[in-house]
Design an enzyme around this catalytic site. Structure first.
Site, mmCIF file in Angstrom:
data_model
loop_
_atom_site.group_PDB
_atom_site.id
_atom_site.type_symbol
_atom_site.label_atom_id
_atom_site.label_comp_id
_atom_site.label_asym_id
_atom_site.label_seq_id
_atom_site.Cartn_x
_atom_site.Cartn_y
_atom_site.Cartn_z
ATOM 1 N N LYS A 98 0.803 -1.238 0.000
ATOM 2 C CA LYS A 98 0.000 0.000 0.000
ATOM 3 C C LYS A 98 0.833 1.284 0.000
ATOM 4 O O LYS A 98 0.408 2.299 -0.558
ATOM 5 C CB LYS A 98 -0.934 0.018 1.210
ATOM 6 C CG LYS A 98 -1.956 -1.096 1.158
ATOM 7 C CD LYS A 98 -2.860 -1.094 2.366
ATOM 8 C CE LYS A 98 -3.602 -2.417 2.410
ATOM 9 N NZ LYS A 98 -4.901 -2.364 3.019
ATOM 10 N N ASP A 118 -9.523 2.284 2.706
ATOM 11 C CA ASP A 118 -9.334 1.698 4.047
ATOM 12 C C ASP A 118 -9.711 2.677 5.159
ATOM 13 O O ASP A 118 -10.256 2.285 6.192
ATOM 14 C CB ASP A 118 -7.857 1.351 4.273
ATOM 15 C CG ASP A 118 -7.457 0.000 3.699
ATOM 16 O OD1 ASP A 118 -8.348 -0.812 3.392
ATOM 17 O OD2 ASP A 118 -6.235 -0.225 3.561
HETATM 18 N N1 LIG Z 1 -9.397 -5.817 7.537
HETATM 19 C C1 LIG Z 1 -9.010 -5.099 6.504
HETATM 20 O O1 LIG Z 1 -9.784 -4.666 5.638
HETATM 21 C C2 LIG Z 1 -7.568 -4.727 6.393
HETATM 22 C C3 LIG Z 1 -7.214 -3.616 5.630
HETATM 23 C C4 LIG Z 1 -5.869 -3.285 5.574
HETATM 24 C C5 LIG Z 1 -4.924 -4.053 6.209
HETATM 25 N N2 LIG Z 1 -5.320 -5.141 6.921
HETATM 26 C C6 LIG Z 1 -4.320 -5.940 7.642
HETATM 27 O O2 LIG Z 1 -3.470 -5.054 8.351
HETATM 28 C C7 LIG Z 1 -2.158 -5.601 8.403
HETATM 29 C C8 LIG Z 1 -1.131 -4.580 7.907
HETATM 30 O O3 LIG Z 1 -1.335 -4.364 6.526
HETATM 31 P P1 LIG Z 1 -0.489 -3.253 5.736
HETATM 32 O O4 LIG Z 1 -1.063 -3.167 4.396
HETATM 33 O O5 LIG Z 1 -0.334 -2.027 6.573
HETATM 34 O O6 LIG Z 1 0.957 -3.950 5.649
HETATM 35 P P2 LIG Z 1 2.385 -3.237 5.608
HETATM 36 O O7 LIG Z 1 2.324 -1.925 4.934
HETATM 37 O O8 LIG Z 1 3.322 -4.268 5.079
HETATM 38 O O9 LIG Z 1 2.726 -2.970 7.167
HETATM 39 C C9 LIG Z 1 2.985 -4.053 8.029
HETATM 40 C C10 LIG Z 1 3.047 -3.557 9.476
HETATM 41 O O10 LIG Z 1 3.257 -4.692 10.327
HETATM 42 C C11 LIG Z 1 4.493 -4.526 11.026
HETATM 43 N N3 LIG Z 1 5.149 -5.838 11.144
HETATM 44 C C12 LIG Z 1 5.302 -6.749 10.150
HETATM 45 N N4 LIG Z 1 5.943 -7.835 10.640
HETATM 46 C C13 LIG Z 1 6.200 -7.588 11.952
HETATM 47 C C14 LIG Z 1 6.852 -8.330 12.993
HETATM 48 N N5 LIG Z 1 7.367 -9.547 12.761
HETATM 49 N N6 LIG Z 1 6.926 -7.791 14.226
HETATM 50 C C15 LIG Z 1 6.390 -6.556 14.460
HETATM 51 N N7 LIG Z 1 5.772 -5.796 13.507
HETATM 52 C C16 LIG Z 1 5.689 -6.318 12.265
HETATM 53 C C17 LIG Z 1 5.315 -3.563 10.179
HETATM 54 O O11 LIG Z 1 6.288 -2.960 10.962
HETATM 55 P P3 LIG Z 1 7.605 -2.285 10.257
HETATM 56 O O12 LIG Z 1 7.204 -0.879 9.899
HETATM 57 O O13 LIG Z 1 8.636 -2.352 11.304
HETATM 58 O O14 LIG Z 1 7.935 -3.112 9.041
HETATM 59 C C18 LIG Z 1 4.196 -2.604 9.737
HETATM 60 O O15 LIG Z 1 3.836 -1.745 10.774
HETATM 61 C C19 LIG Z 1 -2.194 -6.882 7.572
HETATM 62 O O16 LIG Z 1 -2.399 -7.965 8.452
HETATM 63 C C20 LIG Z 1 -3.401 -6.697 6.688
HETATM 64 O O17 LIG Z 1 -3.962 -7.945 6.298
HETATM 65 C C21 LIG Z 1 -6.616 -5.491 7.025
#
Ligand SMILES: NC(=O)c1ccc[n+]([C@@H]2O[C@H](COP(=O)([O-])OP(=O)(O)OC[C@H]3O[C@@H](n4cnc5c(N)ncnc54)[C@H](OP(=O)(O)O)[C@@H]3O)[C@@H](O)[C@H]2O)c1
Length: 313
Positions: A82, A137
């Site tokens: 994203k 979102d």
């Molecule tokens: N329900 C819905 O409609 C919806 C909508 C959007 C997103 N989501 C969910 O929200 C989550 C994040 O999505 P995103 O698009 O924001 O992904 P993203 O841009 O890749 O961000 C991932 C986030 O998770 C953190 N993270 C990843 N691995 C980690 C670990 N091992 N330990 C601690 N922190 C970790 C990252 O921290 P760093 O900055 O340190 O890398 C970052 O803050 C996903 O699970 C996604 O499926 C759901």
């Protein structure tokens, strides 16, 4: 195609005229978007299909280009695309600029008057197909917090875990909604600090802090990807913040439906919700952008319930 559930009966046969939409992510197999959107496309009688494609972030640019040239209607983007996608769009809608992330791509053309015409809504002549990035979102999280946790974010104290694409959009949208204090915790501290600095400039009435609260909060919101994989540790350090200090805990993760964080929250007596409501409303908004028609929200909700609670384990 990633979803293993059978397509809704009302979808017609795949033909050479069938058009595609897709969610791109890594991982993507957990996504319930194909089930939700295919049910909706069937209900609308559109000869489109929605698939999931695992795309390495290093090749996101080529994947979006490929989709454009293959005549796709549009895309959704999930973890970790994203933020990267903001730089890859031909055009950004105000929502993507405002909330700093792209989760929906619409392919379309400018007609001779300069008006935007999505490819899913008609022919705008021979001008080149462009990609236009939106964020659906941010509004979806506010609506789902209201409906699923029955919490009004305005004036609330919020602990937000994660500052990736979804976390960033949520933080900015919550700040715009008028939360009183926002605590940001992220594995990469600099990312949280950059987000905090942006909020301080854009929303000076919101108090924003890095780290865990030393007080009770109304909402804990998980926007990290922790909880998606079996064996993931909690996104929250319980030694630094006891979960019973929250009224409500919202986990954007929706598969598994009951994440370890939500289990902890319920055990502690908090209201708890997974991210199904957010998925529903961001998806409904995306479908309306692609098709120009009202999304069949009840059909989409039912498909999600089936997929998450009665579908793939
Ligand atoms: N329900 C819905 O409609 C919806 C909508 C959007 C997103 N989501 C969910 O929200 C989550 C994040 O999505 P995103 O698009 O924001 O992904 P993203 O841009 O890749 O961000 C991932 C986030 O998770 C953190 N993270 C990843 N691995 C980690 C670990 N091992 N330990 C601690 N922190 C970790 C990252 O921290 P760093 O900055 O340190 O890398 C970052 O803050 C996903 O699970 C996604 O499926 C759901």
């Amino acid at each position: 195609m990633q979803s293993m559930s059978s397509p809704p009966a009302c979808q017609g046969p795949l033909t050479a005229a069938t058009r595609l939409c897709a969610v791109l992510g890594a991982p993507v197999r957990h996504s319930a978007s194909p089930a939700m959107h295919n049910a909706a496309l069937g209900a609308l009688g559109l000869d489109w299909r929605y698939v999931g494609c695992e795309v390495d972030p290093l090749h996101l640019r080529e994947a979006i280009e490929g989709a454009r040239h293959l005549g796709f209607i549009g895309l959704n983007l999930t973890v970790p695309h994203k933020l990267i996608a903001v730089e890859l769009m031909d055009e950004l809608d105000g929502s993507a600029v405002e909330w700093g992330a792209v989760n929906t791509v619409v392919f379309g053309r400018r007609n001779p008057s300069g008006d935007w015409v999505p490819v899913g809504q008609g022919d705008a002549g021979g001008s080149p197909v462009l990609s236009r990035g939106y964020n659906t979102d941010a509004d979806a999280i506010i609506r789902s917090l209201n409906e699923d946790l029955e919490i009004e974010p305005r004036s609330a104290r919020v602990l937000l875990l994660g500052a990736g694409g979804a976390g960033r959009a949520a933080a900015l949208r919550l700040a715009a909604e008028g939360v009183s204090v926002l605590w940001l915790v992220n594995r990469t501290r600099e990312r949280a600090e950059a987000l905090a600095a942006e909020i301080e400039i854009r929303f000076p009435n919101v108090e924003v802090r890095i780290g865990y609260p030393d007080t009770d909060v109304e909402i804990v919101l998980n926007a990290t990807s922790l909880g998606l994989k079996p064996g993931d540790h909690l996104p929250l350090d319980l030694n630094q913040f006891a979960i019973d200090r929250a009224d409500g805990v919202y986990d954007m993760v929706y598969r598994p439906a009951e994440t370890p964080l939500l289990c902890e929250a319920r055990r502690a007596g908090c209201r708890a919700s997974n991210g199904l409501g957010m998925l529903l409303y961001q998806g409904a908004a995306a479908l309306e952008l692609w098709s120009g028609r009202p999304a069949p929200v009840a059909v989409m909700r039912e498909a999600l319930q089936r997929e998450i609670h009665g579908g793939i384990p």
